[in-house]
Design an enzyme around this catalytic site. Sequence first.
Site, PDB file in Angstrom:
ATOM      1  N   ASP A 192       0.736  -1.367  -0.145  1.00 28.66           N
ATOM      2  CA  ASP A 192      -0.034  -0.094   0.100  1.00 28.66           C
ATOM      3  C   ASP A 192       0.784   1.100  -0.025  1.00 28.66           C
ATOM      4  OD1 ASP A 192      -2.462   1.726   0.338  1.00 28.66           O
ATOM      5  OD2 ASP A 192      -3.328  -0.048   0.952  1.00 28.66           O
ATOM      6  N   HIS A 262      -3.046   2.964  -4.641  1.00 28.89           N
ATOM      7  CA  HIS A 262      -2.331   2.509  -3.423  1.00 28.89           C
ATOM      8  C   HIS A 262      -0.905   2.050  -3.714  1.00 28.89           C
ATOM      9  CE1 HIS A 262      -5.629   3.259  -0.539  1.00 28.89           C
ATOM     10  NE2 HIS A 262      -6.663   2.592  -1.619  1.00 28.89           N
ATOM     11  N   GLU A 326     -10.018   2.685  -5.019  1.00 29.96           N
ATOM     12  CA  GLU A 326      -9.589   4.101  -4.613  1.00 29.96           C
ATOM     13  C   GLU A 326      -8.392   4.373  -5.566  1.00 29.96           C
ATOM     14  OE1 GLU A 326     -11.008   4.603   0.019  1.00 29.96           O
ATOM     15  OE2 GLU A 326      -9.014   3.471  -0.623  1.00 29.96           O
TER      16      GLU A 326
HETATM   17  C1  ACM Z   1     -10.961  -0.382   0.686  1.00 27.74           C
HETATM   18  O1  ACM Z   1     -11.435  -0.581   1.950  1.00 27.74           O
HETATM   19  N1  ACM Z   1     -10.069   0.461   0.323  1.00 27.74           N
HETATM   20  C2  ACM Z   1     -10.998  -1.828  -0.047  1.00 27.74           C
END
Ligand code: ACM
Length: 547
Positions: A192, A262, A326
Site C-alpha cells: 500500500d 495505493h 480508490e
Molecule cells: C478498501 O477499503 N479501500 C478496499
Amino acid sequence: MIAAALLAACSHRPEVVADYNVVPLPGMIEIDTAGTADKFFILDKNTVIYYDNAELKNEADFLATYMKPLTGLSLKTSAEKPSGNYIELSIDNEILNPEGYTIDISKDDIEIEGGNAAGVFYAIQTLRKSVPETGQHNVAFPVGNIMDSPRFAYRGAHLDVSRHFFPADSVKKYIDMMALHNMNTFHWHLTDDQGWRIEIEQYPLLTEIGSTRPGTTIGHNTAEIDTIPVSGFYTKAEARDIIDYAAKRHITVIPEIDLPGHMQAALAAYPNLGCTGGPYEVWKNFGVTNEVLCAGNDSVYAFLDAVLGEIADLFPSEYIHIGGDECPKIEWEKCSKCQAKIKELGLTTDKEHTKEQKLQSHVTKHVEEFLTSKGRKIIGWDEILEGGITPTATVMSWRGEEGGIKASAMGNDVIMTPYTYLYFDYYQSPDRDKQPLAIGGNLPIETVYSYEPLPDTFTDEQKAHIKGVQANLWTEYIPTYAQVEYMALPRWAALSEIQWMQPDKRDYADFFQRLKKLTKTYDDLGYNYCRLAFEEDEQAPAETTTE
Ligand code: ACM
Ligand code: ZN
C-alpha cells in the site's frame, strides 16, 4: 478389594464435561440423555488418537497438540487400530461437502469422519472448543452424534500489513485464530502507499526503500507527523513458511498487490513508474493519495508482470487479489502518456464510465490476462466494476453491498465484505473512551451478527455467485499485534457464524451465551479481546418475571 478401590480413587483425575454448543454452532447435535456413567466417552491418559489414513497424521497431531493444555495429557497418535479407548479419524467420501464432518461419540470411542482432511480438521476444532477449560483433568464427552458442514466455501479474514507491519510470528498467531473460527482463506494485504512488505527479486528497491517510512501522522490523519519509523517486510522464505503453516490448518493464503492505486511506496522506490516521475515518499499520511501508477507507460506493465510473476510463483492460491480500489484519475487526466494510451486504445467517455475509468479497466484486463497465463484468477475490490470487467473476475464488495449485487447480477463471483458490517477497524461500541483510537464508525458485535449475505431480494442465480464472506482489518490505527487481536475478537466469533451456519439457526441470544464460553478459550489461549459487549450485558437490567 478396598485397597483396589482406594488405588482407583487416588489415581482418579478430576473430570470436566464437554459441551458441543460451541461457536460456530454445529448444524446438528443429538445427545443421548446424560446422567449415567456409560453415557460418556472418557478421554484419559490411555486414549489414543487413531488415524486410518496416512493423510490424517497432520490432523491427529493437531488434536493431540490441542488436548495437551486442555487436559494435561500427552495423547498418543497411531496409524494402528488400538485395543482400548480411542478417537478415530477418517475420510468419508460420501459426505457431500468436503469440509463437512460427522462425530459419533459412544462409550468406547469417538469416530470422526470428514468429507476430506479439512472436514476432519473442523471436527477437531469443534471437539477442542467443547472442552470447557484448560487444566489437569480428564474429559467426559456426552454420547451422541454431531453432523456439520459450512454454508460458504470462502470464509475469509483480511489483514493489512502495510499501514503497520506485523512480523511473521504474529501472522502465524492470526492464522491460528482463524483456524479456531473455522476460517479457510487469509487475504494478505501486502502492499500500500505506506509500505511495501514483500520481497520482489527483480525490483529490490521495493523493500529496500518502500518498506520503511520515517514517521506517521498523529491522530486522525493530521499534518503532525511523529518520528517513529515503521519498517519491515517478509522475505520469500518467510512467506513460504507462512503459506505452509496456513496450509496445515486448511487455510489458503491469497496475496494482494494493490494496483494501480495505493502504490505510493512502490513509486518512492521507482519514481519513473508514476505519471510525474516524482520524487515520491513512502506516505506518512492515511487516506487516498493522487499518486498512482502511470497507465500510459510500458515499463509499468513490465513492472506489473514481473511483480505478479514472482507473486504467482510464490503463492499457490487459485486467486491473486489485484486491489483496484480508490485509484484517483487526477494525474491520468493531466498525463500525456496516459492520454496517449487512451487514444491508442480508442477509449471514450460514455454515460456509464469515463475514459480514465476505462483505462483502469485496461490495466485490470492486462494483469488478468497475465495471471490467466499463469493459471490463476483475479479478485479485485468493487471499483474494478467501473469501466467494465471480464466474466472471470471475482469482485470483493466493500463499499456496502451494491458492488456485490451488481456483479452477481452480471454473473461474476463475489465475496461480500461490506464496510457496514465487516470492517473491523471500526469501534466496537459508542463508548469510545474505553477503546484505543480507531478509524471511526461503530460496529458492535450484535450488528455484525445481524448481517445476512444472501438477502431475499437476490435471485437464486445471484445467490450462487456469492462465494463467501470476509471481514477486513485495515491497520492505520492498529499499531500493535495485541490491538489486532482486540479488534478481531470477539467480532470474529459473530463472523464465523455468518460464514459457517445456516441462517435459520442464527439466534443472537443463544450465540451470546455460547460466546461467553468461547471467551474462556480466548483466555486460555492468551488472546486479547474486547470485553465491552460483556460489560454492557452485565449492566443491562435483569429480566423480570411475573411469577
Ligand atoms: C478498501 O477499503 N479501500 C478496499
Ligand atoms: Zn500517466
